[in-house]
Design a protein around this motif. Structure first.
Motif, mmCIF file in Angstrom:
data_model
loop_
_atom_site.group_PDB
_atom_site.id
_atom_site.type_symbol
_atom_site.label_atom_id
_atom_site.label_comp_id
_atom_site.label_asym_id
_atom_site.label_seq_id
_atom_site.Cartn_x
_atom_site.Cartn_y
_atom_site.Cartn_z
ATOM 1 N N ARG A 1 0.847 -1.188 0.000
ATOM 2 C CA ARG A 1 0.000 0.000 0.000
ATOM 3 C C ARG A 1 0.884 1.239 0.000
ATOM 4 O O ARG A 1 1.909 1.297 0.669
ATOM 5 C CB ARG A 1 -0.917 -0.032 1.218
ATOM 6 C CG ARG A 1 -2.021 -1.073 1.083
ATOM 7 C CD ARG A 1 -2.431 -1.658 2.409
ATOM 8 N NE ARG A 1 -2.981 -0.636 3.285
ATOM 9 C CZ ARG A 1 -3.268 -0.874 4.568
ATOM 10 N NH1 ARG A 1 -3.016 -2.052 5.099
ATOM 11 N NH2 ARG A 1 -3.780 0.081 5.315
ATOM 12 N N ARG A 2 0.446 2.248 -0.724
ATOM 13 C CA ARG A 2 1.265 3.453 -0.840
ATOM 14 C C ARG A 2 0.404 4.639 -1.206
ATOM 15 O O ARG A 2 -0.740 4.491 -1.645
ATOM 16 C CB ARG A 2 2.345 3.273 -1.913
ATOM 17 C CG ARG A 2 1.782 3.050 -3.322
ATOM 18 C CD ARG A 2 2.870 2.665 -4.298
ATOM 19 N NE ARG A 2 2.340 2.398 -5.638
ATOM 20 C CZ ARG A 2 2.229 3.318 -6.589
ATOM 21 N NH1 ARG A 2 2.607 4.564 -6.334
ATOM 22 N NH2 ARG A 2 1.748 3.016 -7.779
ATOM 23 N N LEU A 3 0.968 5.821 -1.023
ATOM 24 C CA LEU A 3 0.320 7.061 -1.427
ATOM 25 C C LEU A 3 0.832 7.455 -2.803
ATOM 26 O O LEU A 3 2.038 7.385 -3.073
ATOM 27 C CB LEU A 3 0.627 8.177 -0.424
ATOM 28 C CG LEU A 3 0.122 7.985 1.007
ATOM 29 C CD1 LEU A 3 0.636 9.109 1.895
ATOM 30 C CD2 LEU A 3 -1.397 7.927 1.035
ATOM 31 N N LEU A 4 -0.063 7.889 -3.662
ATOM 32 C CA LEU A 4 0.331 8.367 -4.974
ATOM 33 C C LEU A 4 0.822 9.810 -4.866
ATOM 34 O O LEU A 4 0.492 10.520 -3.913
ATOM 35 C CB LEU A 4 -0.859 8.286 -5.932
ATOM 36 C CG LEU A 4 -1.435 6.876 -6.156
ATOM 37 C CD1 LEU A 4 -2.658 6.935 -7.055
ATOM 38 C CD2 LEU A 4 -0.388 5.944 -6.738
ATOM 39 N N PRO A 5 1.619 10.260 -5.833
ATOM 40 C CA PRO A 5 2.163 11.629 -5.766
ATOM 41 C C PRO A 5 1.110 12.704 -5.570
ATOM 42 O O PRO A 5 1.302 13.635 -4.773
ATOM 43 C CB PRO A 5 2.880 11.774 -7.123
ATOM 44 C CG PRO A 5 3.296 10.387 -7.463
ATOM 45 C CD PRO A 5 2.177 9.506 -6.980
ATOM 46 N N ASP A 6 -0.024 12.614 -6.276
ATOM 47 C CA ASP A 6 -1.047 13.649 -6.119
ATOM 48 C C ASP A 6 -1.704 13.571 -4.744
ATOM 49 O O ASP A 6 -2.126 14.593 -4.183
ATOM 50 C CB ASP A 6 -2.105 13.536 -7.226
ATOM 51 C CG ASP A 6 -2.890 12.238 -7.156
ATOM 52 O OD1 ASP A 6 -2.248 11.189 -6.939
ATOM 53 O OD2 ASP A 6 -4.114 12.269 -7.325
ATOM 54 N N GLN A 7 -1.779 12.375 -4.168
ATOM 55 C CA GLN A 7 -2.323 12.242 -2.813
ATOM 56 C C GLN A 7 -1.383 12.875 -1.793
ATOM 57 O O GLN A 7 -1.822 13.544 -0.849
ATOM 58 C CB GLN A 7 -2.550 10.771 -2.488
ATOM 59 C CG GLN A 7 -3.677 10.122 -3.291
ATOM 60 C CD GLN A 7 -3.817 8.647 -3.001
ATOM 61 O OE1 GLN A 7 -2.826 7.913 -2.907
ATOM 62 N NE2 GLN A 7 -5.051 8.194 -2.835
ATOM 63 N N ILE A 8 -0.097 12.682 -1.978
ATOM 64 C CA ILE A 8 0.894 13.287 -1.086
ATOM 65 C C ILE A 8 0.795 14.811 -1.143
ATOM 66 O O ILE A 8 0.845 15.493 -0.107
ATOM 67 C CB ILE A 8 2.307 12.810 -1.457
ATOM 68 C CG1 ILE A 8 2.453 11.313 -1.155
ATOM 69 C CG2 ILE A 8 3.372 13.607 -0.700
ATOM 70 C CD1 ILE A 8 3.774 10.713 -1.595
ATOM 71 N N ASP A 9 0.635 15.353 -2.350
ATOM 72 C CA ASP A 9 0.534 16.813 -2.500
ATOM 73 C C ASP A 9 -0.702 17.349 -1.798
ATOM 74 O O ASP A 9 -0.651 18.388 -1.114
ATOM 75 C CB ASP A 9 0.494 17.177 -3.987
ATOM 76 C CG ASP A 9 1.821 16.906 -4.688
ATOM 77 O OD1 ASP A 9 2.846 16.792 -3.988
ATOM 78 O OD2 ASP A 9 1.824 16.797 -5.927
ATOM 79 N N LYS A 10 -1.837 16.675 -1.972
ATOM 80 C CA LYS A 10 -3.087 17.138 -1.353
ATOM 81 C C LYS A 10 -3.004 17.061 0.169
ATOM 82 O O LYS A 10 -3.436 17.986 0.875
ATOM 83 C CB LYS A 10 -4.262 16.308 -1.866
ATOM 84 C CG LYS A 10 -4.598 16.547 -3.330
ATOM 85 C CD LYS A 10 -5.723 15.635 -3.797
ATOM 86 C CE LYS A 10 -6.049 15.878 -5.262
ATOM 87 N NZ LYS A 10 -7.116 14.967 -5.762
ATOM 88 N N MET A 11 -2.446 15.981 0.668
ATOM 89 C CA MET A 11 -2.326 15.844 2.117
ATOM 90 C C MET A 11 -1.350 16.873 2.685
ATOM 91 O O MET A 11 -1.602 17.498 3.712
ATOM 92 C CB MET A 11 -1.866 14.430 2.480
ATOM 93 C CG MET A 11 -2.896 13.352 2.209
ATOM 94 S SD MET A 11 -2.362 11.703 2.755
ATOM 95 C CE MET A 11 -2.328 11.956 4.547
ATOM 96 N N GLY A 12 -0.229 17.058 2.001
ATOM 97 C CA GLY A 12 0.788 17.980 2.484
ATOM 98 C C GLY A 12 0.283 19.400 2.602
ATOM 99 O O GLY A 12 0.615 20.121 3.558
ATOM 100 N N ALA A 13 -0.531 19.831 1.628
ATOM 101 C CA ALA A 13 -1.053 21.197 1.653
ATOM 102 C C ALA A 13 -1.909 21.439 2.891
ATOM 103 O O ALA A 13 -1.918 22.545 3.456
ATOM 104 C CB ALA A 13 -1.856 21.467 0.384
ATOM 105 N N ILE A 14 -2.632 20.432 3.353
ATOM 106 C CA ILE A 14 -3.502 20.583 4.529
ATOM 107 C C ILE A 14 -2.713 20.413 5.823
ATOM 108 O O ILE A 14 -2.898 21.164 6.783
ATOM 109 C CB ILE A 14 -4.656 19.563 4.455
ATOM 110 C CG1 ILE A 14 -5.529 19.864 3.227
ATOM 111 C CG2 ILE A 14 -5.492 19.597 5.717
ATOM 112 C CD1 ILE A 14 -6.625 18.845 2.979
ATOM 113 N N LEU A 15 -1.821 19.438 5.866
ATOM 114 C CA LEU A 15 -1.060 19.177 7.084
ATOM 115 C C LEU A 15 -0.150 20.343 7.461
ATOM 116 O O LEU A 15 0.139 20.564 8.639
ATOM 117 C CB LEU A 15 -0.217 17.906 6.910
ATOM 118 C CG LEU A 15 -0.996 16.594 6.776
ATOM 119 C CD1 LEU A 15 -0.050 15.442 6.477
ATOM 120 C CD2 LEU A 15 -1.790 16.305 8.046
#
Length: 218
Positions: A94-108
């Protein structure tokens, strides 16, 4: 209609010639008719041959399709393919995709805090996911504590549990984590535990937890 009148007019003009040589005229008509018949017959034969070739090709494709499906209907074949895809997904890390990482990072990045990440050692497919989450939180200014547990007591269909120990109240940090997973389209389960009396020194490290465990099988 105009063409027919023209033919009639032509024969009216050539009536004398036809009358002088009727045999020649008849032979000419027969030859012309024969040539027309040959041309029409050839065109029809070619068309028939093409249709037969297309029919044979269609039957060959149909037979090949049925052989590959093993007698299953298209709907049954699609279900088998979907089931196979789900099984492959289940065994892949299981892993995070690049666009998922970007979306999460912007909020965190908006409300950094402390988070505790715990991975069930029996869930070998979460090793990569754990590394991605730890890196992401640290990059966005969060303090991260991590641990591994054998047979964690938090199980969830999604395989990711966001647990809080603040009762019905959510801290800004907990809300950020929940919003981040939601925005990225990462399935997770919530566990809300009653607030417990903690000293100020260990409260931040225990209020927000992320547990990585077995995901439910499709």
């Amino acid at each position: 209609m105009e063409q027919l009148l023209a033919i009639v007019a032509y024969f009216s003009k050539e009536r004398a010639v036809i009358a002088d040589a009727p045999a020649t005229f008849i032979i000419g008509l027969i030859l012309v008719g024969g040539l027309v018949w040959l041309a029409t017959s050839r065109a029809y034969s070619l068309r028939l041959t093409n249709l037969e070739s297309e029919l044979r090709l269609s039957k060959a494709k149909e037979a090949d399709y049925e052989a590959k499906l093993g007698g299953a209907t298209p709907g049954e074949a699609q279900k088998s393919m979907d089931a196979l895809e789900r099984r492959l997904t289940a065994v892949e890390p299981r892993r995070l995709l690049p666009d998922q990482i970007d979306k999460m990072g912007a909020i965190l990045a908006m409300h950094p805090g402390q988070v505790f990440i715990c991975r069930d050692t029996g869930s070998v497919d979460t090793v990569r996911l754990e590394g991605q989450l730890e890196k992401l939180f640290r990059q966005k200014g969060w303090g991260v504590l991590s641990a591994e547990a054998v047979g964690g007591n938090l199980q969830a269909p999604s395989g990711i549990v966001v647990a809080t120990r603040t009762g019905k109240t959510l801290t800004e940090q907990a809300r950020s984590v929940i919003d981040a997973f939601t925005a990225a389209g990462v399935p997770f389960d919530r566990r809300q535990h009653p607030a417990v009396p903690l000293t100020q020194s260990d409260r931040d490290d225990s209020e927000l937890e992320i547990h990585l465990t077995h995901a439910a099988q499709p």
